[in-house]
Design a protein around this motif. Structure first.
Motif, PDB file in Angstrom:
ATOM      1  N   LEU A 763      -6.114  18.173  52.036  1.00 13.49           N
ATOM      2  CA  LEU A 763      -4.852  18.718  51.677  1.00 13.49           C
ATOM      3  C   LEU A 763      -3.932  17.394  51.416  1.00 13.49           C
ATOM      4  O   LEU A 763      -3.027  17.423  50.286  1.00 13.49           O
ATOM      5  N   ILE A 764      -3.873  16.523  52.490  1.00 16.36           N
ATOM      6  CA  ILE A 764      -3.218  15.450  52.308  1.00 16.36           C
ATOM      7  C   ILE A 764      -3.704  14.600  51.288  1.00 16.36           C
ATOM      8  O   ILE A 764      -2.821  14.089  50.346  1.00 16.36           O
ATOM      9  N   LEU A 765      -4.890  14.435  50.787  1.00 18.15           N
ATOM     10  CA  LEU A 765      -5.328  13.622  49.727  1.00 18.15           C
ATOM     11  C   LEU A 765      -4.828  14.154  48.438  1.00 18.15           C
ATOM     12  O   LEU A 765      -4.529  13.508  47.418  1.00 18.15           O
ATOM     13  N   GLY A 766      -4.693  15.619  48.378  1.00 16.42           N
ATOM     14  CA  GLY A 766      -4.365  16.340  47.076  1.00 16.42           C
ATOM     15  C   GLY A 766      -2.741  15.848  47.134  1.00 16.42           C
ATOM     16  O   GLY A 766      -2.481  15.504  45.870  1.00 16.42           O
ATOM     17  N   LEU A 767      -2.074  16.116  48.134  1.00 17.20           N
ATOM     18  CA  LEU A 767      -0.566  15.706  47.919  1.00 17.20           C
ATOM     19  C   LEU A 767      -0.315  14.449  47.484  1.00 17.20           C
ATOM     20  O   LEU A 767       0.684  14.148  46.712  1.00 17.20           O
ATOM     21  N   ALA A 768      -1.073  13.437  48.009  1.00 12.21           N
ATOM     22  CA  ALA A 768      -0.931  12.155  47.592  1.00 12.21           C
ATOM     23  C   ALA A 768      -1.206  11.902  46.061  1.00 12.21           C
ATOM     24  O   ALA A 768      -0.647  11.342  45.562  1.00 12.21           O
ATOM     25  N   GLY A 769      -2.185  12.839  45.692  1.00  8.74           N
ATOM     26  CA  GLY A 769      -2.657  12.438  44.236  1.00  8.74           C
ATOM     27  C   GLY A 769      -1.162  13.065  43.323  1.00  8.74           C
ATOM     28  O   GLY A 769      -0.952  12.532  42.155  1.00  8.74           O
ATOM     29  N   VAL A 770      -0.803  14.157  43.979  1.00  6.22           N
ATOM     30  CA  VAL A 770       0.572  14.660  43.062  1.00  6.22           C
ATOM     31  C   VAL A 770       1.622  13.716  43.092  1.00  6.22           C
ATOM     32  O   VAL A 770       2.169  13.249  41.939  1.00  6.22           O
ATOM     33  N   CYS A 771       2.000  13.147  44.303  1.00  5.04           N
ATOM     34  CA  CYS A 771       3.265  12.307  44.174  1.00  5.04           C
ATOM     35  C   CYS A 771       2.936  11.079  43.498  1.00  5.04           C
ATOM     36  O   CYS A 771       3.646  10.447  42.523  1.00  5.04           O
ATOM     37  N   LEU A 772       1.799  10.325  43.755  1.00  8.11           N
ATOM     38  CA  LEU A 772       1.295   9.296  42.761  1.00  8.11           C
ATOM     39  C   LEU A 772       1.150   9.474  41.382  1.00  8.11           C
ATOM     40  O   LEU A 772       1.365   8.570  40.621  1.00  8.11           O
ATOM     41  N   GLY A 773       0.761  10.768  41.118  1.00  6.59           N
ATOM     42  CA  GLY A 773       0.613  10.811  39.720  1.00  6.59           C
ATOM     43  C   GLY A 773       2.051  10.992  38.949  1.00  6.59           C
ATOM     44  O   GLY A 773       2.251  10.406  37.805  1.00  6.59           O
ATOM     45  N   ILE A 774       2.954  11.516  39.705  1.00  4.69           N
ATOM     46  CA  ILE A 774       4.234  11.533  39.045  1.00  4.69           C
ATOM     47  C   ILE A 774       5.082  10.183  39.096  1.00  4.69           C
ATOM     48  O   ILE A 774       5.530   9.878  37.982  1.00  4.69           O
ATOM     49  N   LEU A 775       4.801   9.440  40.017  1.00  2.75           N
ATOM     50  CA  LEU A 775       5.027   7.959  39.957  1.00  2.75           C
ATOM     51  C   LEU A 775       4.537   6.892  38.764  1.00  2.75           C
ATOM     52  O   LEU A 775       5.162   6.274  38.452  1.00  2.75           O
ATOM     53  N   ASP A 781       1.705   3.319  30.008  1.00  2.00           N
ATOM     54  CA  ASP A 781       1.146   2.587  28.760  1.00  2.00           C
ATOM     55  C   ASP A 781       1.813   0.956  29.164  1.00  2.00           C
ATOM     56  O   ASP A 781       1.186   0.280  28.264  1.00  2.00           O
ATOM     57  N   SER A 782       2.906   0.937  29.497  1.00  2.00           N
ATOM     58  CA  SER A 782       3.443  -0.521  29.327  1.00  2.00           C
ATOM     59  C   SER A 782       2.411  -1.488  30.244  1.00  2.00           C
ATOM     60  O   SER A 782       2.675  -2.916  29.927  1.00  2.00           O
ATOM     61  N   ASN A 783       2.023  -0.956  31.409  1.00  2.69           N
ATOM     62  CA  ASN A 783       1.101  -2.221  32.024  1.00  2.69           C
ATOM     63  C   ASN A 783      -0.327  -1.366  32.184  1.00  2.69           C
ATOM     64  O   ASN A 783      -0.905  -1.834  33.036  1.00  2.69           O
ATOM     65  N   LEU A 784      -0.707  -0.678  31.279  1.00  2.00           N
ATOM     66  CA  LEU A 784      -1.897  -0.103  31.324  1.00  2.00           C
ATOM     67  C   LEU A 784      -2.279   0.775  32.740  1.00  2.00           C
ATOM     68  O   LEU A 784      -3.278   1.065  33.322  1.00  2.00           O
ATOM     69  N   GLY A 785      -1.237   1.190  33.428  1.00  2.00           N
ATOM     70  CA  GLY A 785      -1.374   2.091  34.508  1.00  2.00           C
ATOM     71  C   GLY A 785      -1.486   1.517  35.712  1.00  2.00           C
ATOM     72  O   GLY A 785      -1.976   1.929  36.817  1.00  2.00           O
ATOM     73  N   ALA A 786      -1.259   0.104  35.682  1.00  2.00           N
ATOM     74  CA  ALA A 786      -1.526  -0.695  36.910  1.00  2.00           C
ATOM     75  C   ALA A 786      -0.736  -0.546  38.066  1.00  2.00           C
ATOM     76  O   ALA A 786      -1.178  -0.407  39.242  1.00  2.00           O
ATOM     77  N   ALA A 787       0.665   0.042  38.063  1.00  2.00           N
ATOM     78  CA  ALA A 787       1.081   0.423  39.262  1.00  2.00           C
ATOM     79  C   ALA A 787       0.836   1.659  39.734  1.00  2.00           C
ATOM     80  O   ALA A 787       0.411   1.882  40.895  1.00  2.00           O
ATOM     81  N   GLY A 788       0.242   2.898  39.036  1.00  2.00           N
ATOM     82  CA  GLY A 788      -0.329   3.974  39.655  1.00  2.00           C
ATOM     83  C   GLY A 788      -1.742   3.674  40.410  1.00  2.00           C
ATOM     84  O   GLY A 788      -1.840   4.184  41.243  1.00  2.00           O
ATOM     85  N   TYR A 789      -2.397   2.997  39.722  1.00  2.00           N
ATOM     86  CA  TYR A 789      -3.499   2.584  40.407  1.00  2.00           C
ATOM     87  C   TYR A 789      -3.563   1.895  41.491  1.00  2.00           C
ATOM     88  O   TYR A 789      -4.405   1.664  42.430  1.00  2.00           O
ATOM     89  N   THR A 790      -2.450   0.715  41.635  1.00  2.00           N
ATOM     90  CA  THR A 790      -2.155   0.135  43.045  1.00  2.00           C
ATOM     91  C   THR A 790      -1.734   1.152  44.027  1.00  2.00           C
ATOM     92  O   THR A 790      -2.344   0.893  45.229  1.00  2.00           O
ATOM     93  N   TYR A 791      -0.960   2.077  43.785  1.00  4.03           N
ATOM     94  CA  TYR A 791      -0.774   2.883  44.837  1.00  4.03           C
ATOM     95  C   TYR A 791      -1.944   3.784  45.238  1.00  4.03           C
ATOM     96  O   TYR A 791      -2.065   4.246  46.302  1.00  4.03           O
ATOM     97  N   THR A 792      -2.712   4.282  43.973  1.00  2.25           N
ATOM     98  CA  THR A 792      -3.746   4.781  44.515  1.00  2.25           C
ATOM     99  C   THR A 792      -4.840   4.091  45.499  1.00  2.25           C
ATOM    100  O   THR A 792      -5.448   4.809  46.199  1.00  2.25           O
ATOM    101  N   ILE A 793      -5.175   2.685  45.273  1.00  2.00           N
ATOM    102  CA  ILE A 793      -6.108   2.190  45.973  1.00  2.00           C
ATOM    103  C   ILE A 793      -5.389   2.075  47.430  1.00  2.00           C
ATOM    104  O   ILE A 793      -6.369   2.284  48.347  1.00  2.00           O
TER     105      ILE A 793
END
Length: 986
Positions: A763-775, A781-793
């Motif tokens: 559940l926590i992992l799914g909520l993290a996916g929701v929040c980081l997906g919105i961010l 497109d501007s940075n190939l999604g680097a910011a979102g993937y950094t948060y994901t890691i």
């Protein structure tokens, strides 16, 4: 401006300008000054000629592109075709020529194209007035492909499209861009939209989003099923086993009752026969004519004409009864080879009922019973261990404190020995010394095993040690705890039926029958009572059929009835030749009389008495120490040794002199520093070494002593982990593969019972996916999604490591107990890691299903999944290392800080890349960006190359990144296992 940006700007601008100019119709668009375009029907064939010409010209450019931009262009031909090959559909050119006759006058020249690309590359994509077309790359073509305007040049101005130096003036007849073109901000001319991969509909993203939603729904349904039915699956299995067990117990009891009835009838018949014989003898002595007794005469006396035999009763060995007395070995062999669950239980309970009868016969011994016991030949299955020790002295290596001193005595097989004394007398130390579990101590004296100087560790497989703390698995049932110990520590050659017999016998003798299917319980979840938990703790060692059983305070915290129940079970073990020694505090008088021998330790680790329990009162009475009426003898003796009772003897005996008196009583050598006590105990002095001299003590340096002691303690610990002792136990326990199988079953049950904790993690992992997906959605497109993937890691690393901590942090004491009993550490580690692979596979699906739903990155679901799989595998190994090496609080702190710190170090774009290459987030982020960059083509080639160059990444290193992550995971697992083996309880 950085050198790489200047180089990339010039090179890419030149390449883009060349590509753009090559797309123009040959021979017609070299220069223009208000010149109209040919009709559409003439333009189309020229475009087909253009396509062939472009293919021939660009072949010479590919080696240059590969050499200079190999880090961002994997396949030059593929990227070129995806960007500029319009051979499949050129309708947009015809439509634009039909609506805008002066289309060539509105096309950008080489200078304008270069200005556009230079401006974008130099700004790193951050300029607000010149940037790649978002609409062209995110939805579909509209009128103009982007809201923008293109102006024509004056009629009197001749412009060469290949001119890369001069910018034309555009201020006439402004119109919207044609479909298939776009007009960048700040330039009023048209540039061809790049091909389909840049401007097609967002159908693939929509499919991925739908797929993620379906996967998430399926996963939630699956977790709900597991959560609701996990306990039911285990309970259903237990109910089936319980049904078979109850049936077998019922049959065994009925068979035993039938046997008892037959024996009673047989005894009655024998007694009546003896009466008849005596009557006939009296008649013969009176010289009366006596003939053979008729049947009627016998019936008149009351003798039955026929006595039922065991074979005629409703009883048979195949039904679970006991083997007959005539041939016990044959019938017991038949019972052992049962295979079905019901047959095995029948055999086991049949043997248990038989043992109960034998125990009752021993309890009510008659002359015939003694003869019967003497004639029975029962093969002894357990080897005998006798331990003798002389002048056993134990000293701490750090501060030279003496824990035991000149302890001499013997532990006899078949006896239950009580070790008693005041607090701090060294009782537990003495027990650990006998078990070979001491570390950090210097041991002197002689210890003999079966009369030979042999290390006790050579008999580790047949020695049971019950620790003072109740170290059992709280999330397993009582029966599951006992069965695991039996499976891993009994002989591998033992049949299934015999194992069932041993486990059931111990459950019966320890009084655990009513709670066998109850969870032991933990601090958070209530289970069985403390007394029952204590008996389970003892049962873990009894089920492995030990020859030497050492128990540290097994009756502490038990009431009198539970203590008596435990002592009766130990007495039954002693009848089989087991050497039992136990530390006990304040036993009742009834419990005290159930011991065979007593070792009474005084303060300082000295022996005040060692011998039979029946003679201890006589010995102290000889010293004018008599137990008052209504006082428990063991309590009185301990109070004397503690100094709480003042002795009233005729010669002023002190409690501190009792160890010296015991040495004199047995003729032992008195240590030199205790020679001053000899004069005060002269009336009781018998044999002693009078010519003793006190050696001068040398005060060593405390610091050096502590350091040396610590080093020697570590050396002893390593020797215990990697023993060089020869195995003399003559018991081959199951191999590592079978132990791995038993561990796998146990850990799987534990995970099923921890479904709630697993569900919370998901559940926590799914909520993290929701929040980081919105961010991450706004900056895809501007940075190939680097910011979102950094948060994901960071998020996945944090949650993955904290989840991995539970695998080892909570069971350190249980593991230490199992390891010291000879169970494989490798099987333990591999089993827990194997079960955790379920989380390694499922967690990426949980996170991606939500992250994809809200961010919809360009990279495929499969690429993201395999990267997250490698990342979770990596961080799980790191979590293992933290869980084993640190305490739970420190391990959680490390798990929270490390992903953040390493990610910050991995994303630093300045300085040396050596430090960044060591950090695992660098490889995960590079894999994410490479997977995403491969989906960016056309105008986004510039963005792709700029971002990859900025991060120092290579588009061809996707496989290398995954390999490094998996290698990190394997390496940290090796480190974790090494730390697990070297782990030492403080």
């Amino acid at each position: 401006m950085p050198v790489w940006r200047v180089s990339a700007a010039v090179s890419l601008a030149a390449l883009a300008a060349a590509a753009f100019l090559l797309l123009l119709p040959l021979g017609r668009c070299q220069s223009f000054g208000g010149v109209g375009l040919a009709p559409a029907q003439v333009l189309a064939p020229s475009l087909w000629q253009l396509n062939d010409a472009v293919d021939n010209v660009t072949q010479s450019l590919f080696p240059i592109v590969k050499a200079r931009f190999g880090f961002c262009v994997g396949d030059a031909q593929k990227d070129w075709d995806r960007t500029f090959n319009y051979s499949g559909n050129m309708d947009f050119m015809e439509n634009c020529a039909a609506t805008t006759p002066d289309v060539t006058g509105r096309l950008c020249t080489a200078a304008e194209v270069r200005l556009y690309f230079d401006s974008f590359v130099e700004s790193g994509g951050s300029t607000n007035y010149m940037k790649p077309n978002k609409n062209c790359n995110s939805s579909s073509w509209v009128s103009g492909c982007e809201p923008g305007w293109a102006s024509s040049v004056p009629d009197n101005e001749n412009v060469d499209l290949r001119d890369s130096e001069n910018l034309p003036s555009r201020n006439l007849n402004s119109k919207p861009c044609c479909a298939g073109f776009y007009c960048p901000y700040g330039i009023t001319c048209m540039i061809h939209c790049f091909l389909s991969s840049s401007c097609d509909a967002n159908s693939e993203k929509q499919n991925i989003t739908i797929f993620g939603a379906l996967v998430m729904a399926a996963l939630v349904l699956w977790l709900l099923i597991i959560y609701n039915f996990s306990d039911r699956i285990l309970s259903h299995r237990e109910r089936r086993r319980a049904k078979s067990r109850e049936t077998a117990a019922k049959v065994a009891r009925e068979a035993a009752q039938a046997r008892e009835r037959w024996k009673a009838a047989k005894n009655i018949a024998v007694d009546i026969q003896r009466q008849i014989s005596r009557t006939i003898s009296r008649k013969r002595s009176n010289k009366l004519p006596v003939g053979p007794a008729s049947t009627s005469e016998i019936e008149e006396i009351g003798v039955p004409c026929h006595v039922a035999q065991p074979s005629e009763l409703n009883y048979s060995d195949n039904a679970g009864g006991h083997p007959s007395e005539k041939n016990p070995k044959k019938n017991s062999t038949k019972g052992i080879h049962k295979h079905t669950r019901t047959q095995i239980f029948k055999y086991a309970y049949g043997e248990i009922e038989k043992e109960k009868v034998q125990h009752q016969e021993r309890k009510n011994l008659t002359f015939s019973g003694v003869i019967s016991m003497a004639t029975k030949t029962q093969a002894r299955t357990r080897p005998v261990i006798e331990i003798a020790f002389k002048d056993l002295t134990i000293v701490l290596k750090t501060n030279k404190k003496q824990l035991l001193r000149s302890v001499t005595g013997k532990l006899t097989p078949g006896h239950v020995t009580a070790i008693m004394g005041p607090s701090g007398a060294g009782k537990t130390t003495f027990l650990n010394a006998l078990a070979g579990k001491l570390s950090g101590c210097q041991t002197t004296g002689l210890v003999l095993v079966n009369g030979k100087v042999q290390p006790i560790q050579s008999y580790k497989k047949i020695i049971g040690f019950v620790p003072q703390d109740d170290i059992v698995h709280g999330n397993l049932t009582v029966e599951e705890n006992l069965w695991f110990s039996a499976n891993c520590r009994l002989s591998a050659k033992m049949s299934k039926a015999d194992r069932v017999l041993i486990v059931e016998r111990n459950i019966e003798s320890l009084g655990l029958q009513s709670i066998r299917n109850s969870l032991v319980g933990t601090v958070e979840k209530r289970g069985i009572s403390g007394g029952q938990r204590k008996r389970v703790n003892v049962g873990l060692e009894m089920v492995m059929e030990p020859s030497l059983l050492l128990l540290d305070e097994p009756t502490s915290g038990l009431d009198s009835s539970s203590s008596l129940l435990l002592m009766r079970a130990l007495r039954r073990e002693a009848l089989e030749g087991v050497n039992i020694s136990m530390v006990v505090h304040q036993p009742s008088y009834t419990l005290f009389n159930m011991f065979d021998d007593l070792i009474l330790l005084a303060k300082g680790g000295l022996v005040a008495y060692q011998g039979p329990v029946k003679k201890v009162e006589d010995y102290f009475a000889g010293l004018e120490i008599k137990v008052p009426d209504r006082v428990n003898p063991p309590d009185y003796f301990i109070d004397i040794l503690e100094g709480m009772v003042k002795l009233n003897t005729s010669w002023g005996l002190k409690s501190s002199q009792l160890p010296v008196l015991w040495m004199l009583h047995n003729g032992y050598t008195v240590p030199p520093d205790m020679q001053n006590e000899l004069n005060s105990v002269a009336p009781f002095r018998t044999n002693s070494s009078e010519d003793g001299s006190v050696e001068e003590s040398v005060v060593a340096d405390d610091v050096w002593g502590n350091v040396k002691g610590a080093l020697e303690e570590k050396k002893e610990h390593l020797e215990n982990i990697f023993p060089k002792f020869k195995d003399l136990a003559d018991r081959r326990t199951p191999s590592k593969l079978y132990q791995y199988k038993y561990y796998l079953g146990r850990v799987s049950k534990q995970r099923l019972r921890e479904a709630t904790a697993q569900a919370v993690d998901y559940l926590i992992l799914g909520l993290a996916g929701v929040c980081l997906g919105i961010l991450a959605k706004s900056s895809n497109d501007s940075n190939l999604g680097a910011a979102g993937y950094t948060y994901t890691i960071i998020a996945v690393s944090l949650l993955g490591q904290i989840g991995a901590l539970r695998s080892f942090s909570l069971e350190k004491l249980q593991y230490l107990r199992e390891r010291r009993s000879g169970i494989s550490s490798l099987a333990y580690f591999l089993a827990r890691d194997t079960v955790d692979h379920f989380n390694t596979v499922v967690k990426p699906v949980v996170y991606l299903s939500m992250f994809y739903f809200f961010s919809a990155p360009r990279s495929t679901f499969a690429d993201n999944y395999i990267i997250l799989l490698a990342l979770v595998y990596c961080v799980t190994g790191i979590g293992y290392t933290f869980a084993i090496c640190f305490q739970p609080g420190s391990a959680q702190l490390w798990s929270a800080l490390l992903p953040v710190v390493l990610t910050l170090m991995a994303t630093q774009r300045r300085g040396s890349q050596i430090l960044a290459n060591i950090c695992y987030p660098k490889w995960a982020l590079e894999a994410f960006l490479i997977a995403n960059a491969k989906r960016y083509s056309g105008v986004w080639l510039i963005t792709r190359c700029g971002v990859l160059q900025n991060f120092h990444y290579d588009i061809n290193h996707f496989g290398r990144c995954l390999t490094v992550l998996f290698l990190y995971g394997f390496l940290f697992r090796c480190i974790a296992f090494l730390c697990l083996v070297l782990l030492n309880k403080k």
